[in-house]
Write a protein that holds these residues in place. Sequence first.
Motif, short mmCIF file in Angstrom:
data_model
loop_
_atom_site.label_atom_id
_atom_site.label_comp_id
_atom_site.label_asym_id
_atom_site.label_seq_id
_atom_site.Cartn_x
_atom_site.Cartn_y
_atom_site.Cartn_z
N ALA A 428 0.83 -1.20 0.00
CA ALA A 428 0.00 0.00 0.00
C ALA A 428 0.87 1.26 0.00
CB ALA A 428 -0.92 -0.01 1.22
N PHE A 429 1.98 1.23 0.75
CA PHE A 429 2.91 2.36 0.76
C PHE A 429 3.48 2.61 -0.64
CE2 PHE A 429 7.29 3.87 0.96
CZ PHE A 429 7.16 5.03 1.71
N VAL A 430 3.87 1.55 -1.32
CA VAL A 430 4.43 1.69 -2.67
C VAL A 430 3.39 2.30 -3.61
CG1 VAL A 430 5.30 0.42 -4.67
CG2 VAL A 430 6.15 -0.12 -2.38
N GLU A 431 2.15 1.85 -3.50
CA GLU A 431 1.11 2.42 -4.35
C GLU A 431 0.93 3.91 -4.10
OE1 GLU A 431 -1.92 -1.15 -5.49
OE2 GLU A 431 -2.18 -0.28 -3.51
N GLU A 432 0.98 4.31 -2.82
CA GLU A 432 0.88 5.74 -2.50
C GLU A 432 2.08 6.50 -3.06
OE1 GLU A 432 -1.41 7.59 -0.90
OE2 GLU A 432 -2.79 5.90 -0.76
N LEU A 433 3.24 5.90 -2.94
CA LEU A 433 4.46 6.53 -3.43
C LEU A 433 4.40 6.76 -4.93
CD1 LEU A 433 7.32 7.36 -2.29
CD2 LEU A 433 8.10 5.13 -3.11
N LEU A 434 3.88 5.77 -5.65
CA LEU A 434 3.80 5.83 -7.11
C LEU A 434 2.57 6.60 -7.59
CD1 LEU A 434 4.77 2.13 -7.89
CD2 LEU A 434 6.26 4.14 -8.04
N GLN A 441 -6.29 -5.87 -5.05
CA GLN A 441 -6.47 -6.42 -3.72
C GLN A 441 -7.89 -6.11 -3.27
OE1 GLN A 441 -2.61 -4.40 -2.48
NE2 GLN A 441 -2.80 -5.99 -0.93
N TYR A 442 -8.51 -7.05 -2.57
CA TYR A 442 -9.87 -6.83 -2.10
C TYR A 442 -9.92 -5.74 -1.03
CZ TYR A 442 -11.21 -11.10 -4.54
OH TYR A 442 -11.44 -12.05 -5.48
N ASP A 443 -8.95 -5.78 -0.12
CA ASP A 443 -8.92 -4.83 0.98
C ASP A 443 -7.56 -4.15 1.01
OD1 ASP A 443 -11.50 -5.53 2.02
OD2 ASP A 443 -10.59 -7.38 2.75
N ARG A 444 -7.56 -2.84 0.97
CA ARG A 444 -6.31 -2.11 1.06
C ARG A 444 -5.83 -2.10 2.50
NH1 ARG A 444 -4.20 -1.69 -3.97
NH2 ARG A 444 -6.00 -1.86 -5.32
N ALA A 445 -4.56 -2.32 2.69
CA ALA A 445 -4.01 -2.36 4.04
C ALA A 445 -3.93 -0.95 4.60
CB ALA A 445 -2.62 -2.98 4.01
N GLU A 446 -4.02 -0.85 5.92
CA GLU A 446 -3.82 0.42 6.60
C GLU A 446 -2.33 0.79 6.56
OE1 GLU A 446 -6.14 2.41 7.79
OE2 GLU A 446 -7.71 1.03 7.15
N LEU A 447 -2.06 2.07 6.52
CA LEU A 447 -0.68 2.53 6.44
C LEU A 447 -0.17 2.92 7.83
CD1 LEU A 447 -0.95 4.73 3.25
CD2 LEU A 447 -0.12 2.40 3.44
N GLY A 448 -0.41 2.07 8.82
CA GLY A 448 -0.07 2.43 10.18
C GLY A 448 1.25 1.90 10.66
N CYS A 449 1.98 1.13 9.88
CA CYS A 449 3.23 0.56 10.35
C CYS A 449 4.41 1.30 9.73
CB CYS A 449 3.32 -0.93 9.98
SG CYS A 449 3.67 -1.20 8.26
N GLU A 450 5.55 1.18 10.38
CA GLU A 450 6.76 1.85 9.90
C GLU A 450 7.44 0.98 8.84
OE1 GLU A 450 7.89 4.86 10.52
OE2 GLU A 450 6.12 5.24 11.74
N ALA A 572 4.38 10.87 0.14
CA ALA A 572 4.65 9.86 1.17
C ALA A 572 3.56 9.89 2.23
CB ALA A 572 6.00 10.12 1.81
N PRO A 573 2.94 8.74 2.50
CA PRO A 573 1.83 8.71 3.45
C PRO A 573 2.28 8.63 4.90
CG PRO A 573 2.15 6.55 2.49
CD PRO A 573 3.12 7.47 1.82
#
Length: 576
Positions: A428-434, A441-450, A572-573
């Motif tokens: 999910a981070f990479v998708e935000e970055l790009l 994906q059926y469910d997008r992951a939360e961006l809460g981890c480092e 960057a998220p």
Amino acid sequence: MATMIPGALRPGAPPGEAKVFEALRDHPGTSDWIVWHGLPIRHHETQVEGEADFVIVIPGEGMLVVEVKSHERVEVGDDGLWRLGSQEPTSRSPYDQAIENARSLRSWILRRAYDPRYPIWHAVWFPNRGGELVKQLEARIDVTPDATLTRPDLQFDRLVTSLIKALRAGERELRARGVRYEEGRPTQADLAEARDLLTPPVTWQQASADARAARERDLREATERQEEALQYFAHYPRLVVEGPAGTGKTNIAVRAALQAANREERVLLTCFNRKLEAELRHRLRDREEVTVARVHHLMLAITGITPPPDADDAWWNGTLPDATLAITRAPGFSPPYSCLVADEAQDLARDSTLDVLDSLLEGGLAGSRVIVAGDFDGQDIYRPRHARSSSSPAEPGVSRRETLLARLSDAGRMAVTRNVRQRPELAAFVEELLGDDVYEQYDRAELGCECGQVLRFDSAAQQQAQLQQVLRALWEEGWEPRDILVLSPRRASAARHATGSVADALAPDDADGPGIRWGTVHLFKGLEAPVVVLTDVDGATPGWRDLLYVGATRATERLVVLTSLDEIADRAPLPH
């Protein structure tokens, strides 16, 4: 004493299993064996799930899957039903159970692109019955010869020899069926690899039930899609598999090569860059019948030419292919391969390269078995700069995808779209970055981890300081040098110009020695690492957006991007 997994008898184990467990654990002749007891088989071939009473790996002999029946009463009636103790009669014999468990374990190992070069066989043990039972059972057509163990085989002087005898009988049977093995296998390295494949250690971190369920579903869907590709290739001659980075295309290529080799085909597994070639060779190191070679290495071997010091794109993709074709299209040349498997096929889809591959196949590209896997939308980073919009250098306006499909006009086409490389939060981070939804994906992951971080720099000196800080932080977190990969879109990178402690920590010569690996995105295309530090994202390199995508998708656990571009830093998220 054997290595028992788990180390204690499972609670509630039947008395016969307890006898076998203790005999295997305590015998001095089993000291270098690995023994699983009560191994669950969640990926069973004929059941929702199964369980192997014992899986025994013996160095130099093989793997024996044992079904233990503790019953005093063992009968098979005229009706063909088995009656074991007070259990309900069943048409499924304990030999059926052992055979299916052994087959499921072998399939599990093969699905991980590791082909065991030792026999995997089965046996049934009746520890409470005497040896007179063997002759009676082996008179039946549905009972495997030399695969029945009884109470006498528990004796100290018979235990080891009886198990080895059963395995050697299985090896003879498998060899008679045309299966080939290597002497002295499994080695201690094989034992360690089997242990990692069946019950690898897991470091658990708390995650929500919803996140775990979503990840399991995505992995299941991705694996099933890979299985569909292999099933198609098993029955039809040509297939093109497309998908973004991290969706399992390389795994499909390796397993397709194994599948074809098992059918006695002469297989060429090819790619474009040397790091991927080395990885593919390692994964197929035990299969000499599969030729693994990057395409230009193959041309050099055929022609015997040494590349000139100033060899450019025109030489590699014009002069060299022409010299190769002068040999492979000459009268009397016999094409050495009947099957082609190509990974990162977008890098190979130019007319000169395809002409060479066509000449090396017994029926050409259009008449041989061919499976190619590639990402024609995001990873076509080797196309000439003037053609980065989509066109082929040979035919302006024709894409690499179209160039390839014109040669494989009757090929089936399949898309793989689920990420099986990266943890969901990182994907999910990479998708935000790009700024793009790369994966389905059926469910997008939360961006809460480092899992992702972007650091902005304004000068080369500041980037050097940031690189040093990032690497120190990773070391303090416990990441080993082999876990970290420093990538750049260009050769004149921050890593190449590093000094001090960073330079000392880096492997010399573009990642060929000990230390932290580093190099260009091009060099490590098709590979992966737990942690990727992507430097020099400054927009100065032609095609930098594609290189950002390829570099970012090498990471499986953590990604750090050093950039001077506001458009990347602002996207960057996570805090940076």
